[in-house]
Design a protein around this motif. Structure first.
Motif, PDB file in Angstrom:
ATOM      1  N   TYR A  39      -1.491  -8.187   0.908  1.00  0.00           N
ATOM      2  CA  TYR A  39      -2.759  -6.642   1.275  1.00  0.00           C
ATOM      3  C   TYR A  39      -2.133  -6.516   3.155  1.00  0.00           C
ATOM      4  O   TYR A  39      -1.683  -5.547   2.847  1.00  0.00           O
ATOM      5  N   ARG A  41       0.470  -6.996   4.407  1.00  0.00           N
ATOM      6  CA  ARG A  41       1.788  -7.487   4.608  1.00  0.00           C
ATOM      7  C   ARG A  41       1.675  -5.588   4.837  1.00  0.00           C
ATOM      8  O   ARG A  41       2.767  -5.199   5.287  1.00  0.00           O
ATOM      9  N   ARG A  42       0.712  -4.881   4.004  1.00  0.00           N
ATOM     10  CA  ARG A  42       1.079  -3.594   3.354  1.00  0.00           C
ATOM     11  C   ARG A  42       0.148  -2.790   4.599  1.00  0.00           C
ATOM     12  O   ARG A  42       0.931  -1.484   4.832  1.00  0.00           O
ATOM     13  N   THR A  43      -0.832  -3.364   5.000  1.00  0.00           N
ATOM     14  CA  THR A  43      -2.272  -2.912   5.986  1.00  0.00           C
ATOM     15  C   THR A  43      -2.264  -3.260   7.462  1.00  0.00           C
ATOM     16  O   THR A  43      -2.275  -2.114   8.351  1.00  0.00           O
ATOM     17  N   ASP A  96      -7.629   1.651   7.643  1.00  0.00           N
ATOM     18  CA  ASP A  96      -7.670   0.919   6.137  1.00  0.00           C
ATOM     19  C   ASP A  96      -9.040   1.425   6.058  1.00  0.00           C
ATOM     20  O   ASP A  96     -10.362   1.029   5.980  1.00  0.00           O
TER      21      ASP A  96
END
Length: 200
Positions: A39, A41-43, A96
């Motif tokens: 999560y 790494r994605r955000t 986010d």
């Protein structure tokens, strides 16, 4: 041999975002805001991009000439009390929306930020993981602290790990008030540095 430092411009945005994203992937506070490595790494980079854009617009970003480290600074005026505005909610919506910790971390940091005296605020400093421990971060900080001393300005930051807190103590910062314990998370240390008189 000194470390060559320059002011970053808009052309350096992607470099700065990447540096901050890589530098803070394993940081305790980043891990709290974005729990779970996949999560994060994605955000996580979206929050670093928002911070970079804000400081490019309102403050100063210094980078080492080799692009291995950067420091984000804001000049805080004496009458800035931080506090209640809706920018933390706007940040969450942009970065986010389902993650309340994006908003909460900004509100909690604003709550402990000292008011009443103008100061330089070290918002973030990032050193690419393969280059940590070489003194790049210290060189970036000292270049601004030298100016703070000449201009009789204090400096402020929040340390997000024991390791960084010890570094900042060596540079003359001291804890200011109680530590900030994030809910079910790590501890942050608000730290203040009085300007040092010039050496004779």
């Amino acid at each position: 041999m000194g470390v060559a430092i320059r002011a970053a411009g808009e052309d350096d945005r992607e470099l700065v975002v990447r540096l901050l994203d890589e530098s803070f992937q394993d940081d305790p506070v980043s891990a709290w805001v974005f729990p779970g490595a996949a999560y994060r790494r994605r955000t996580h980079h979206r929050l670093m991009a928002a911070f970079t854009d804000l400081v490019l617009a309102e403050g100063r970003i210094d980078v080492t000439e080799d692009g291995a480290a950067c420091a984000l600074w804001l000049s805080v005026p004496a009458d800035d009390a931080g506090g209640a505005d809706d920018s933390p909610a706007q940040l969450r919506a942009a970065v986010d929306p389902d993650n309340e910790r994006v908003e909460l971390i900004v509100r909690l940091m604003a709550r402990v930020h000292p008011a009443g005296r103008a100061h330089e605020y070290l918002w973030m400093i990032g050193v690419t993981p393969g280059r940590q421990g070489e003194g790049l971060g210290t060189a970036l900080i000292e270049s601004v602290l030298d100016r703070c001393d000449r201009e009789n300005l204090p400096a402020y930051l929040e340390a997000s790990s024991d390791r960084s807190r010890r570094l900042y103590e060596r540079l003359g910062f001291a804890s200011t008030g109680p530590a900030l314990d994030l809910p079910d998370g790590p501890r942050m240390w608000p730290m203040w540095r009085e300007p040092r008189p010039p050496a004779h």
